[in-house]
Design an enzyme around this catalytic site. Structure first.
Site, PDB file in Angstrom:
ATOM      1  N   ARG A 225      13.326 -30.035  26.649  1.00 56.44           N
ATOM      2  CA  ARG A 225      14.614 -30.640  26.307  1.00 56.44           C
ATOM      3  C   ARG A 225      14.906 -30.385  24.836  1.00 56.44           C
ATOM      4  O   ARG A 225      13.973 -30.367  24.007  1.00 56.44           O
ATOM      5  CB  ARG A 225      14.599 -32.160  26.556  1.00 56.44           C
ATOM      6  N   HIS A 273      19.933 -23.039  29.776  1.00 58.09           N
ATOM      7  CA  HIS A 273      19.327 -24.094  30.600  1.00 58.09           C
ATOM      8  C   HIS A 273      19.160 -23.607  32.045  1.00 58.09           C
ATOM      9  O   HIS A 273      19.678 -24.211  32.986  1.00 58.09           O
ATOM     10  CB  HIS A 273      20.168 -25.388  30.539  1.00 58.09           C
TER      11      HIS A 273
HETATM   12  P1  NDP Z   1       6.032 -34.815  34.238  1.00 56.91           P
HETATM   13  O1  NDP Z   1       6.495 -36.214  34.117  1.00 56.91           O
HETATM   14  O2  NDP Z   1       5.297 -34.384  35.450  1.00 56.91           O
HETATM   15  O3  NDP Z   1       5.123 -34.437  32.988  1.00 56.91           O
HETATM   16  C1  NDP Z   1       5.420 -34.840  31.697  1.00 56.91           C
HETATM   17  C2  NDP Z   1       4.220 -34.557  30.804  1.00 56.91           C
HETATM   18  O4  NDP Z   1       4.558 -34.937  29.466  1.00 56.91           O
HETATM   19  C3  NDP Z   1       2.985 -35.384  31.202  1.00 56.91           C
HETATM   20  O5  NDP Z   1       1.819 -34.612  31.031  1.00 56.91           O
HETATM   21  C4  NDP Z   1       3.019 -36.517  30.190  1.00 56.91           C
HETATM   22  O6  NDP Z   1       1.762 -37.084  29.879  1.00 56.91           O
HETATM   23  C5  NDP Z   1       3.535 -35.793  28.974  1.00 56.91           C
HETATM   24  N1  NDP Z   1       4.081 -36.745  28.002  1.00 56.91           N
HETATM   25  C6  NDP Z   1       5.090 -37.633  28.148  1.00 56.91           C
HETATM   26  N2  NDP Z   1       5.250 -38.375  27.039  1.00 56.91           N
HETATM   27  C7  NDP Z   1       4.308 -37.932  26.168  1.00 56.91           C
HETATM   28  C8  NDP Z   1       3.940 -38.305  24.858  1.00 56.91           C
HETATM   29  N3  NDP Z   1       4.563 -39.281  24.206  1.00 56.91           N
HETATM   30  N4  NDP Z   1       2.915 -37.652  24.274  1.00 56.91           N
HETATM   31  C9  NDP Z   1       2.249 -36.680  24.917  1.00 56.91           C
HETATM   32  N5  NDP Z   1       2.548 -36.281  26.176  1.00 56.91           N
HETATM   33  C10 NDP Z   1       3.566 -36.899  26.783  1.00 56.91           C
HETATM   34  O7  NDP Z   1       7.336 -33.920  34.023  1.00 56.91           O
HETATM   35  P2  NDP Z   1       7.588 -32.423  34.557  1.00 56.91           P
HETATM   36  O8  NDP Z   1       6.426 -31.596  34.216  1.00 56.91           O
HETATM   37  O9  NDP Z   1       8.036 -32.462  35.960  1.00 56.91           O
HETATM   38  O10 NDP Z   1       8.867 -32.021  33.663  1.00 56.91           O
HETATM   39  C11 NDP Z   1       8.792 -31.959  32.266  1.00 56.91           C
HETATM   40  C12 NDP Z   1      10.179 -31.786  31.682  1.00 56.91           C
HETATM   41  O11 NDP Z   1      10.694 -30.476  31.903  1.00 56.91           O
HETATM   42  C13 NDP Z   1      11.271 -32.680  32.302  1.00 56.91           C
HETATM   43  O12 NDP Z   1      11.213 -33.981  31.799  1.00 56.91           O
HETATM   44  C14 NDP Z   1      12.530 -31.959  31.869  1.00 56.91           C
HETATM   45  O13 NDP Z   1      12.932 -32.459  30.617  1.00 56.91           O
HETATM   46  C15 NDP Z   1      12.105 -30.499  31.717  1.00 56.91           C
HETATM   47  N6  NDP Z   1      12.742 -29.626  32.706  1.00 56.91           N
HETATM   48  C16 NDP Z   1      13.498 -28.569  32.262  1.00 56.91           C
HETATM   49  C17 NDP Z   1      14.087 -27.705  33.153  1.00 56.91           C
HETATM   50  C18 NDP Z   1      14.877 -26.550  32.677  1.00 56.91           C
HETATM   51  O14 NDP Z   1      15.483 -25.837  33.493  1.00 56.91           O
HETATM   52  N7  NDP Z   1      14.913 -26.233  31.406  1.00 56.91           N
HETATM   53  C19 NDP Z   1      13.936 -27.892  34.595  1.00 56.91           C
HETATM   54  C20 NDP Z   1      13.124 -29.022  34.955  1.00 56.91           C
HETATM   55  C21 NDP Z   1      12.552 -29.845  34.040  1.00 56.91           C
HETATM   56  P3  NDP Z   1       0.929 -37.870  31.012  1.00 56.91           P
HETATM   57  O15 NDP Z   1       0.478 -36.801  31.968  1.00 56.91           O
HETATM   58  O16 NDP Z   1      -0.178 -38.469  30.263  1.00 56.91           O
HETATM   59  O17 NDP Z   1       1.886 -38.855  31.642  1.00 56.91           O
HETATM   60  C1  OXD Z   2      15.922 -30.814  35.421  1.00 56.83           C
HETATM   61  C2  OXD Z   2      16.607 -29.677  34.777  1.00 56.83           C
HETATM   62  O1  OXD Z   2      15.586 -31.775  34.735  1.00 56.83           O
HETATM   63  O2  OXD Z   2      17.125 -28.802  35.508  1.00 56.83           O
HETATM   64  O3  OXD Z   2      15.689 -30.748  36.642  1.00 56.83           O
HETATM   65  O4  OXD Z   2      16.647 -29.600  33.547  1.00 56.83           O
END
Ligand code: NDP
Ligand code: OXD
Length: 310
Positions: A225, A273
């Protein structure tokens, strides 16, 4: 009894989702009426996209869950009109798409592909890039998407470090957490990939201080993001050569405004995006499974923790 499912995403998504959702409901043995308009008091489940038509959930007094078609929920977690359980999208198609996108962009920088695309005979010059084993990659965020990308990269031979909020053990990946873990994860990263959610704790996680921890000439790839990066700090680090290139898929404002310095910067790649998209066929099965679970009184998959923010 028929289950009423409201499809509350942008209208142009209807044709993409109607068929796959209907098929998935039938496969799950659910008797569903799926529509873009249903009297709010008669809706049982809401399939939802944050940029769709529904923002006020107050009238949906009977709804048992709101099911986000997106993985990211930063614009949804603060919506106090959602009193029902909220799920986010974990979709095999989206996950594979992200792993492939990350791998593609890591490989572009690893191989120096841009340098090898010759434009004139005078450009002829042969370089030998290092092997993947000599190019450590760090992924900030070791959730669904971070782990999938990490697995694909380790499969190629990259030494991968992952950083998460809570400690983890993932085979083949060096897992770190906490503040000291972040410093360690960045200090060794020739390429850093951001796959964190946008929360108050992760905002500006890449800033002047943390960018300075990276080895000189490191590459930043952000499909997470926009707010994860302090843009001014990144631009300054690019100008100094501390960062040799940034590939950015997400921004604080999207589409990226016309006058944003990223457009003109020679060492910034902007993508719109598109790193990963929810895929209707696989996502529909996730929605159907969650409705089946809810109707059977079983716990829902992929519930959002609204206090945590993801
Ligand atoms: P998940 O919730 O599965 O994973 C998030 C990860 O971030 C976890 O490992 C979590 O830690 C870690 N995390 C969260 N907060 C912190 C913190 N404060 N410090 C350290 N680590 C942290 O999400 P996804 O993997 O499914 O997706 C990740 C992001 O990708 C989405 O939130 C979205 O913003 C982005 N995205 C972008 C897309 C695009 O097209 N550009 C498409 C889809 C998603 P823990 O495992 O310990 O909870
Ligand atoms: C999502 C994205 O969050 O597309 O799924 O960014």
């Amino acid at each position: 009894m028929t289950i009423n499912v409201l499809f509350a995403a942008r209208p142009e998504r209807w044709d993409m989702y109607r068929g796959p959702l209907s098929d998935a409901f039938a496969e799950a043995g659910l008797d569903v009426t799926l529509a873009q308009e249903i009297a709010p008091g008669e809706v049982d489940y809401i399939v939802y996209a944050p940029n769709g038509p529904v923002q006020d959930f107050t009238p949906f007094t009977r709804a048992k869950a709101v099911m986000n078609l997106w993985a990211g929920v930063e614009t949804v977690v603060g919506n106090e009109t959602i009193t029902q359980p909220l799920t986010r999208m974990v979709d095999e198609g989206l996950t594979k798409g992200m792993a492939e996108w990350v791998t593609g962009h890591v490989m572009r920088h690893h191989l120096g592909t841009d340098l090898d695309v010759l434009r004139a005979p005078g450009d002829w010059g042969q370089r030998t890039p290092p092997l993947a084993k000599d190019r450590p990659v760090t992924i900030l965020g070791l959730g669904q998407l971070g782990q999938a990308a990490a697995r694909m990269l380790t499969g190629i031979g990259f030494p991968v470090t992952g950083w998460s909020r809570t400690p983890k053990e993932v085979e083949g990946i060096r897992c770190l957490s906490g503040e000291e873990g972040l410093r360690e994860a960045l200090a060794s990263a020739l390429i850093v990939v951001l796959l964190l959610p946008d929360t108050p704790e992760t905002r500006n996680i890449l800033n002047a201080d943390t960018l300075a921890l990276l080895p000189e000439g490191a590459v930043v790839i952000n499909p997470g993001r926009g707010p994860l990066i302090d843009d001014d700090a990144l631009l300054a680090a690019l100008d100094l050569g501390q960062i040799s290139h940034a590939t950015l898929d997400v921004f604080r404002e999207e589409p990226l405004p016309e006058d944003h310095p990223y457009w003109a910067h020679p060492r910034v790649t902007v993508t719109p995006h598109i790193a990963a998209e929810t895929r209707p066929e696989t996502a529909a099965r996730v929605i159907a499974e969650n409705i089946r679970r809810s109707e059977a009184g079983e716990p829902l998959l992929y519930l959002v923790d609204r206090d945590r923010g993801y």
